[in-house]
Design a protein around this motif. Structure first.
Motif: not given
Lengths: 67, 980
Positions: B624, B631, B633, B652-654
């Motif tokens: 993330h 982050h 994002k 997007e986080p993995g």
């Protein structure tokens, strides 16, 4: 992941945020899920909620609807 | 012995040769002092030194070396050898310069005829009881006795040992008539790494003092008096191996002769060149001089100028480097279509093409997010940066994670939420200013031994200690160290205990109101204070679930709040729980509550398990976060990397490691590049990990050895050891230390080169020629590393991040003026009992940890002579629990949980409380993680290794699973001969 594990992990998150002061727990749970859960995990959660959300804490269900 | 190798270390940066002329590595005779300046005259030269400095050290500062034998700057002056005597105007006699402090206006003469004659006489006596075998001695050319004999001009020895009534020397095994010499003691070769030859000992006590002052083990002593004085390990009849010696090497380092000598030097000869580099074991990050002959490593010597270790070492860093040249090491790439096939050795090109085609094929079939990477906390920052870049810029996803997932990811979350950044607040030097220490869920003497020694030194100086641990670790009571309070809590109740400490501090109004008002959010504090003050958090209430007596906890809380500078050190006993992140936040709360942040001697200090856990997290290994804990994002952060890399980054986080394995079982994650980690052995619930790996179409293992994960791999890329590459590690105090190439990679390439080749095989066009170029990219994209360059590291030795325009010399202490996030944030820490509960089937709680001689999954240390201390995992069982089950010391026992079962031998000990059992996870034939469950930290998915409900019962030997696994592992490791 298994639905049971997914439900368990989501409820763990809810347990923490519900212990915090304030009235925005669902929002904070949703934010945590957005920050740390990969999209396919969130999709699995949303799908589970759409089929009744068995086993999920009510706040998680509310949070999932904000994802 | 403190040797100055003939050639200073040199290194290539951008093709330029840079000599190491920066650091003074001379032995100054006595330790440095701090104090107001004092000016004196030595041999006509004026010199100014701090008050308290010895005349000997002042003389060295002036460039004048006074002969000495018992003095070395790693221990306090002793004044026994009398070789360092000088004359001082206005004073009588010839005082020892090592024990004589300087005084204003003092006039010293170091080379008068009187002292020269006395020194020669002293040396003559020493030599009269020393074998004159210099030419064949292993310390020839590296012996202070030999050097000082030359320095005092000794040309003759008039004394010979009396032959009757018995021979009176210590170095002849027999007298001239063949009778055994009762004073002679044979060489002790019991320790695997060094020998003790009493025949060469001059009884200077440097080894004894090093063991006491530096290591703090007190294993050595001087036995006998006068001419009978001998260095002795432990009690009579002990040898070094059976004694309390922990093989840290401090005695060997201190010895001025060949009495205590590395076996590698005896075998290979005196080293002729050295390279300063950083240890690749734990998160202390000790600096070492790798000393070599040609490209053969002779020994690792702790580097005095290393700011993390200050010249000390442990058995792993000092001696356990043999794995790098172990016969098990794989040096050629290998591939196979299926994991039930034998390996085929192939060229690098074929292996990389095979890997790239498989990974791209998976993405074409299953989408861009169907593959990922695991970066290594054992590899360098530069290598880790490239692996996460591979995921983000070449794979096109954020599926990157690191082994910190299973150790300190809750530290990242917890400290990030409360303080604003994921890192320890102090440097290791800070412990020297600490008055009260809490050690919670850590075992520094075993897991972080060099820091453990520094902590013990401070405790011997009077600092108080509170240990919070289910197990009676050595710090609770060992030589000259005793904890004021040991809160032997029930596993899984950390949050309840730390919150109860806060309850006492708040309700007894012991908190630091001025600090809280100034540095924290006062409204949040009031909520927090109201919360912790509730009766349900009182020690009297919580003692029934934590097992910690209320009065003991209250006393500990009062001590921490009122005892002066309070520091908290913690380890995986905090993080590896379902409430790991909550405990980290509770610890941060406690530090803020007592005003113990932002100055020396205080702070919150996560002790990192592996050498570069901090660095791998800093480098954006988490799915993330991009490098610098930002982050994915955040569009402004992605823009930095998108511009630098010329790609679009997924917002997007993995997937985290456990999520990757879950997705693999589900069929949506099918390819993994795993660098320098062994998730099959180290991650919880082994059967689930195996199922995940087995479900993948392409597992690429990049490692030194065919580890357990490689049993499920399709591609094996041989890795390079820390001795074979350039780069940096970042230790637990955020210190960025250089790793320097000591020898050429035995496998042909440094790991960063291999990752680059894999990236390019998948279509990237990376063209790094040296890791310094990767660091330049890190600095350009990561604000906390903005000013870090290899040139700066050469100049300063090391720096602690943040290192940028605001902090050009780095940052030893964090949050000095204010928290990184602005105001410190108190967070409510409600205790939630783990769902891993004991019951009739599984009535005991298993907790896991590590031992001094072994490291992590043992891949390195099991391939060294360290196995002499620990050749198998053992299960510690309390005598009461053992008695109930009919288990005796050394019996095979079955350890079963709801996840699985294994067998191992029992060790009966009251180190663990009744109802608690403990084991290590260093050996794959035990596979302790077959037992651990998939419960994990609520915030980060860090596994709950530290609490597993188990049953223990007598057993006859390995379980079916262990036998099946061993057979499968043997089959998996078959290697076909290379094609002609």
């Amino acid at each position: 992941m298994s639905p049971e594990k997914m439900v368990y992990m989501a409820n763990q998150i809810a347990t923490f945020f519900k212990s915090q002061r304030g009235s925005d727990q669902a929002e904070r749970i949703a934010a945590h899920l957005k920050d740390f859960w990969e999209p396919r995990m969130r999709e699995q959660l949303i799908a589970h909620v759409e089929t009744g959300g068995a086993g999920l804490d009510a706040t998680v269900i509310e949070a999932a609807r904000r994802l | 012995m403190n040797v100055h190798a003939g050639t200073p270390h040199a290194d290539l940066i951008d093709g330029r040769k840079v000599a190491d002329a920066r650091h003074d590595d001379r032995d100054m005779g006595t330790p440095p002092k701090t104090g107001k300046p004092v000016t004196l005259t030595i041999d006509g030269f004026e010199v100014t030194v701090p008050e308290g400095t010895s005349v000997m050290r002042a003389s060295m500062e002036a460039g004048i070396q006074i002969p000495r034998l018992c003095a070395t700057d790693m221990v306090d002056a002793f004044g026994s050898c009398r070789l360092c005597m000088v004359e001082i105007e206005g004073r009588r006699g010839t005082p020892a310069s090592c024990t004589t402090p300087v005084a204003p206006g003092m006039v010293v003469h170091t080379q008068t005829g009187k002292v020269q004659k006395l020194r020669k006489g002293v040396m003559e006596l020493y030599i009269s009881d020393h074998p004159l075998d210099c030419l064949t001695c292993s310390a020839n050319g590296d012996c202070e006795l030999q050097t000082q004999a030359g320095a005092v001009g000794l040309r003759d020895v008039r004394y010979t040992a009396p032959q009757a009534p018995v021979l009176a020397n210590h170095f002849s095994a027999r007298d001239t008539s063949g009778e055994a010499n009762p004073l002679y003691k044979a060489k002790d070769s019991s320790n695997p790494y060094f020998t003790y030859d009493p025949a060469k000992c001059i009884v200077c006590s440097r080894c004894v003092r090093a063991c006491e002052e530096v290591q703090g083990t007190f294993a050595l002593t001087i036995e006998g008096r006068g001419f009978d004085s001998r260095v002795s390990p432990g009690a009579a009849f002990d040898d070094f191996l059976s004694s309390d010696c922990v093989s840290c090497g401090a005695c060997v380092q201190a010895c001025p002769t060949a009495t205590l000598q590395e076996k590698s030097v005896i075998e290979k000869g005196t080293p002729t060149r050295s390279v300063v580099t950083t240890c690749a074991y734990c998160g202390v990050g000790c600096s070492f001089k790798a000393e070599l002959n040609g490209d053969e490593l002779v020994r690792m010597v702790p580097y005095k100028d290393g700011k993390a270790n200050r010249g000390h070492s442990c058995v792993k860093g000092r001696f356990a480097y043999g794995y790098a040249s172990h016969k098990d090491r794989i040096l050629s790439p290998m591939i196979r279509d299926r994991i039930d096939e034998p390996w085929r050795e192939v060229s690098w090109k074929e292996a990389l093409t095979f890997a790239a085609n498989r990974m791209r094929g998976i993405q074409e079939a299953y989408g861009p997010k169907s593959i990922g990477v695991i970066t290594s906390s054992r590899c360098t920052n530069e290598e880790t940066f490239l692996v996460q870049k591979l995921a983000r810029a070449v794979f096109g996803n954020n599926n990157t994670d690191t082994c910190a997932r299973v150790c300190h990811s809750p530290t990242g979350y917890g400290l990030g939420q409360t303080f604003g950044t994921s890192a320890g607040t102090q440097d290791f030097d800070s412990v020297e200013k600490t008055d009260v220490v809490i050690v919670i869920g850590a075992n520094p003497t075993d897991g972080h031994p060099v820091f453990g020694s520094r902590l013990k030194k401070r405790l011997r100086q009077g600092a108080k200690l509170i240990v919070i641990d289910p197990r009676r670790i050595d710090l609770v009571r060992s030589a000259h160290v005793e904890a004021s309070h040991h809160l032997a809590l029930r596993p899984g109740t950390n949050v309840a205990v730390v919150t109860a400490l806060a309850h006492v501090i708040v309700t007894e109004r012991l908190y630091d109101e001025a600090f809280i008002r100034d540095r924290c959010n006062w409204d949040e504090f009031q909520d927090y204070a109201e919360f912790v003050a509730e009766e349900r958090h009182s020690p009297e209430t919580t003692q029934f679930l934590t097992g910690v007596p209320a009065e003991e906890l209250r006393a500990a809380a009062r001590l921490f709040a009122t005892g002066g500078n309070g520091a908290i050190y913690y380890g995986l006993g905090v993080t590896e729980h379902s409430q790991g992140s909550t405990t980290v936040m509770a610890i941060a709360n406690l530090a803020m509550l007592t005003g113990n942040i932002g100055r020396e001697g205080v702070g919150v200090n996560p002790l990192r398990g592996q050498n570069n856990v901090q660095g791998s997290c800093d480098m954006g290994s988490f799915p993330h976060e991009l490098p610098g804990y930002r982050h994915v994002k955040l569009p402004e952060v992605r823009a930095i990397f998108e511009k630098a890399w010329g790609v679009t980054i997924d917002p997007e986080p993995g997937l985290r490691i456990p999520n990757m394995l879950d997705a693999a079982v589900d069929g949506t994650f099918r390819g993994l590049y795993c660098q320098g980690e062994d998730i099959l052995q180290s991650d919880p619930d082994t059967k689930h990990v195996a199922a995940g790996l087995a479900a993948m179409d392409c597992v690429i293992v990049h490692d030194l050895f065919l580890n357990e994960t490689a049993n499920y791999a399709h591609v094996f890329l041989p890795g390079s050891s820390f001795l074979e590459k350039d780069g940096t590690f970042t230790n637990a105090e955020r210190r960025i230390n250089r790793v320097r190439k000591v020898m050429a990679p035995k496998n042909g390439y440094a790991d960063w080169e291999i990752t680059q080749m894999l990236a390019n095989a998948m279509g990237a066009e990376w063209s790094y020629e040296h890791p310094s170029e990767i660091m330049a990219e890190i600095a350009a994209t990561t604000p906390s590393f903005a000013n870090v360059t290899y040139e700066l590291l050469e100049q300063k030795g090391s720096v602690q991040w943040p290192c940028n325009d605001a902090n050009p010399d780095g940052t030893p202490l964090m949050h000095v003026e204010g928290f990184v996030r602005g105001k410190g944030r108190f967070i409510l820490t409600e205790y939630v009992a783990t769902d891993e509960k004991t019951g009739p089937r599984f009535p005991l709680l298993l907790t896991t940890g590590r031992i001094l001689s072994q490291y992590n999954v043992g891949a390195q240390t099991r391939r060294t002579d360290n196995v002499i201390w620990h050749d198998a995992d053992r299960l510690e069982v309390h005598p009461h629990d053992a008695e109930q089950r009919g288990i005796k010391e050394g019996d095979w026992v079955k350890l079963a949980s709801r996840s699985g079962e294994t067998t191992l031998k029992a060790k009966i000990t009251d180190r663990v409380s009744p109802g608690v059992v403990y084991t290590t996870f260093h050996h794959p034939d035990t596979q302790a993680n077959v037992i651990t469950t998939d419960y994990s930290d609520w915030a980060t998915n860090c596994p709950e290794y530290k609490v597993t409900a188990v049953q223990v019962s007598p057993s006859n030997g390995p379980t079916d699973w262990q036998e099946d696994y061993a057979a499968q592992a043997t089959r998996s490791r078959r290697i076909l001969p290379a094609a002609e």
